[in-house]
Design a protein around this motif. Structure first.
Motif, mmCIF file in Angstrom:
data_model
loop_
_atom_site.group_PDB
_atom_site.id
_atom_site.type_symbol
_atom_site.label_atom_id
_atom_site.label_comp_id
_atom_site.label_asym_id
_atom_site.label_seq_id
_atom_site.Cartn_x
_atom_site.Cartn_y
_atom_site.Cartn_z
ATOM 1 N N ILE A 280 0.577 -1.180 -0.047
ATOM 2 C CA ILE A 280 -0.238 0.018 -0.049
ATOM 3 C C ILE A 280 0.829 1.373 0.155
ATOM 4 C CG2 ILE A 280 -1.602 1.407 1.346
ATOM 5 C CD1 ILE A 280 -2.907 -1.326 2.406
ATOM 6 N N LEU A 281 1.941 1.109 0.634
ATOM 7 C CA LEU A 281 2.738 2.207 0.987
ATOM 8 C C LEU A 281 3.549 2.488 -0.653
ATOM 9 C CD1 LEU A 281 3.823 4.406 3.033
ATOM 10 C CD2 LEU A 281 5.739 2.793 3.694
ATOM 11 N N ALA A 282 3.810 1.527 -1.124
ATOM 12 C CA ALA A 282 4.610 1.660 -2.637
ATOM 13 C C ALA A 282 3.517 2.451 -3.453
ATOM 14 C CB ALA A 282 4.795 0.402 -3.206
ATOM 15 N N ASP A 283 2.219 1.968 -3.246
ATOM 16 C CA ASP A 283 1.237 2.663 -4.161
ATOM 17 C C ASP A 283 1.133 4.284 -3.892
ATOM 18 O OD1 ASP A 283 -0.769 2.867 -6.221
ATOM 19 O OD2 ASP A 283 -2.306 2.868 -4.587
ATOM 20 N N LEU A 284 1.224 4.454 -2.525
ATOM 21 C CA LEU A 284 1.073 5.803 -2.374
ATOM 22 C C LEU A 284 2.269 6.822 -2.501
ATOM 23 C CD1 LEU A 284 -0.508 5.161 1.375
ATOM 24 C CD2 LEU A 284 -1.757 6.065 -0.916
ATOM 25 N N LEU A 285 3.434 6.161 -2.314
ATOM 26 C CA LEU A 285 4.556 7.018 -2.503
ATOM 27 C C LEU A 285 4.809 7.046 -4.203
ATOM 28 C CD1 LEU A 285 6.988 5.348 -0.194
ATOM 29 C CD2 LEU A 285 6.176 7.774 -0.171
ATOM 30 N N GLY B 278 5.920 10.094 -8.404
ATOM 31 C CA GLY B 278 6.141 10.068 -9.853
ATOM 32 C C GLY B 278 7.292 9.265 -10.439
ATOM 33 N N VAL B 279 7.397 8.211 -9.614
ATOM 34 C CA VAL B 279 8.378 7.144 -10.069
ATOM 35 C C VAL B 279 7.904 5.810 -9.500
ATOM 36 C CG1 VAL B 279 10.607 8.776 -10.014
ATOM 37 C CG2 VAL B 279 9.955 7.244 -8.037
ATOM 38 N N PRO B 280 8.217 4.610 -10.353
ATOM 39 C CA PRO B 280 7.772 3.303 -9.755
ATOM 40 C C PRO B 280 8.410 3.058 -8.271
ATOM 41 C CG PRO B 280 8.663 3.301 -12.120
ATOM 42 C CD PRO B 280 8.987 4.819 -11.637
ATOM 43 N N VAL B 281 7.464 2.360 -7.637
ATOM 44 C CA VAL B 281 8.064 2.248 -6.267
ATOM 45 C C VAL B 281 7.793 0.680 -6.180
ATOM 46 C CG1 VAL B 281 7.867 2.384 -3.901
ATOM 47 C CG2 VAL B 281 7.747 4.350 -5.306
ATOM 48 N N VAL B 282 8.820 -0.112 -6.023
ATOM 49 C CA VAL B 282 8.660 -1.765 -5.965
ATOM 50 C C VAL B 282 9.063 -2.357 -4.500
ATOM 51 C CG1 VAL B 282 9.079 -1.806 -8.436
ATOM 52 C CG2 VAL B 282 10.829 -2.052 -6.923
ATOM 53 N N VAL B 283 8.401 -3.284 -4.351
ATOM 54 C CA VAL B 283 8.603 -4.171 -2.962
ATOM 55 C C VAL B 283 9.677 -5.153 -3.092
ATOM 56 C CG1 VAL B 283 7.605 -5.460 -1.296
ATOM 57 C CG2 VAL B 283 6.472 -3.491 -1.982
ATOM 58 N N ASP B 284 10.677 -5.291 -2.625
ATOM 59 C CA ASP B 284 11.692 -6.361 -2.504
ATOM 60 C C ASP B 284 11.506 -7.046 -1.204
ATOM 61 O OD1 ASP B 284 13.917 -8.041 -2.914
ATOM 62 O OD2 ASP B 284 15.378 -6.415 -2.704
ATOM 63 N N ASN B 285 11.095 -8.279 -1.214
ATOM 64 C CA ASN B 285 10.872 -9.243 0.017
ATOM 65 C C ASN B 285 12.025 -10.080 0.201
ATOM 66 O OD1 ASN B 285 7.969 -9.261 -1.456
ATOM 67 N ND2 ASN B 285 7.982 -9.167 0.863
ATOM 68 N N ARG B 286 13.008 -9.778 1.265
ATOM 69 C CA ARG B 286 14.176 -10.411 1.498
ATOM 70 C C ARG B 286 13.850 -10.994 3.015
ATOM 71 N NH1 ARG B 286 19.064 -9.070 -1.157
ATOM 72 N NH2 ARG B 286 18.458 -7.572 -2.917
ATOM 73 N N ALA B 287 13.214 -12.148 2.921
ATOM 74 C CA ALA B 287 12.847 -12.627 4.011
ATOM 75 C C ALA B 287 14.383 -13.785 4.692
ATOM 76 C CB ALA B 287 11.737 -13.683 4.056
ATOM 77 N N GLY B 288 14.035 -14.055 6.095
ATOM 78 C CA GLY B 288 15.003 -14.938 6.609
ATOM 79 C C GLY B 288 15.908 -14.229 7.634
ATOM 80 N N ALA B 289 16.727 -15.056 8.382
ATOM 81 C CA ALA B 289 17.440 -14.980 9.405
ATOM 82 C C ALA B 289 16.677 -13.633 10.400
ATOM 83 C CB ALA B 289 18.709 -14.553 8.954
ATOM 84 N N ASN B 290 15.516 -13.857 10.623
ATOM 85 C CA ASN B 290 14.800 -13.113 11.704
ATOM 86 C C ASN B 290 14.909 -11.435 11.142
ATOM 87 O OD1 ASN B 290 13.070 -13.403 13.568
ATOM 88 N ND2 ASN B 290 14.177 -12.275 15.171
ATOM 89 N N GLY B 291 14.898 -11.204 9.886
ATOM 90 C CA GLY B 291 15.083 -9.945 9.061
ATOM 91 C C GLY B 291 16.487 -9.201 9.004
#
Length: 333
Positions: A61-66, A71-84
């Motif tokens: 949701i934040l990516a869409d709002l920003l 005025g630029v693409p905002v993408v989400v990069d999931n980097r799970a593991g090792a408790n963050g």
């Protein structure tokens, strides 16, 4: 004319001064009156948990709002593991140009220093606070096959079968809340850790694990579908997002109060104008009732504030979570 020539000779004798660049108004608590930063390429929001987690839903949701605001693409990069810690170390090493941001929680910035023997980042020194985004309320849930209808029922099950009643976790809040419940209830429970929340929920639904503390944002769909039963909220008071669920204090564990927060950070030394622009964009978006409602619909309490407020909050939360973890008897791993 003689006086004018004297003044010119005196001026010529003065040392040369550097030309001053036009002044830029600096951020005062994220004020919208500060100089505007204009990103010239896409922005990545790094999330320390897998897709389907509460933080992932918030980040999208934040990516869409920003994206709409900047005025630029905002993408989400999931980097799970090792408790963050994998995601946190990645952002800490990123260039401080505003194109790599961290949408994270108390896991990386409050609990990990007290849960883990070694982490590759400093939650204060290696990051620039940008803005609080809100809270992720947690709830204690069980699967359909579990007969328990209350927290007292779960604790009684654990008394009858020490070490056989289990709780899953996909983040630090789940770890600490489960251990705190066992300690305060005076029972032995088996902790079953997972890489992230979605697979932990899968096993609770299937009955392979007895219960877990999960944030509303991640667990709401399964509770609405009847796959998970809510027994209580992890806070000392009921949540407006799920008012029918009792607090842990109401459920019999007075003093139980554990909540998860969410915030946005950049790498250390992020320029003030970048911080100001991002903070303003986030605060103005969350200030709109329809945006808060959009977050509420996924089980997230949205609110924000200036960068300095987030900085002070993180420092206080590091102490709070250290005390919670020590009280729960959790040893560093």
């Amino acid at each position: 004319m003689t006086r004018r020539r004297s003044l010119l000779r005196a001026a010529a004798a003065l040392p040369a001064l550097p030309l001053l660049a036009p002044s830029r108004t600096r951020a005062q608590g994220g004020s919208s009156r500060s100089a505007e930063w204009k990103p010239d390429r896409s922005i990545t929001l790094v999330v320390p948990f897998a897709g389907g987690s509460g933080t992932d839903a918030v980040a999208r949701i934040l990516a869409d709002l920003l994206g709409s605001r900047l005025g630029v693409p905002v993408v989400v990069d999931n980097r799970a593991g090792a408790n963050g810690t994998i995601a946190a170390a990645h952002v800490a090493r990123a260039a401080p140009d505003g194109t790599t941001l961290f949408v994270t929680t108390n896991t990386t910035h409050s609990a990990n220093p007290s849960l883990m023997k070694h982490i590759d980042y400093d939650p204060v020194a290696d990051f620039t606070p940008v803005a609080r985004v809100g809270n992720l309320p947690f709830m204690l849930v069980v699967g359909e096959a579990v007969k328990a209808r209350s927290v007292r029922d779960v604790l009684e099950m654990a008394r009858q079968a020490p070490g056989q009643v289990s709780y899953a976790s996909g983040n630090s809040t789940g770890i600490v809340a489960g251990a705190t419940m066992a300690r305060m209830g005076g029972v032995q429970m088996l902790h079953v850790p997972y890489r992230s929340t979605p697979p932990a929920m899968t096993d609770v639904i299937a009955g392979r694990v007895t219960c877990m503390f999960v944030d509303i944002a991640a667990g709401l769909a399964n509770t609405q579908a009847g796959k998970l039963r809510v027994l209580a909220m992890s806070t000392k008071e009921r949540s407006a997002l799920m008012p029918e669920a009792p607090s842990m204090a109401e459920a019999g564990l007075a003093g139980f109060d554990i909540n998860s927060w969410n915030g946005v950070f950049g790498p250390a030394k992020l320029p003030p104008e970048v911080v100001a622009t991002l903070n303003t964009a986030i605060r103005e978006a969350i200030g709109r009732p329809e945006v808060r409602q959009r977050f509420a619909a996924i089980g997230f309490e949205a609110f924000s504030g200036p960068p300095a407020e987030l900085d002070a909050f993180v420092r206080a939360e590091l102490v709070k979570w250290r005390d919670l973890i020590e009280a729960a008897g959790i040893e560093k791993e």
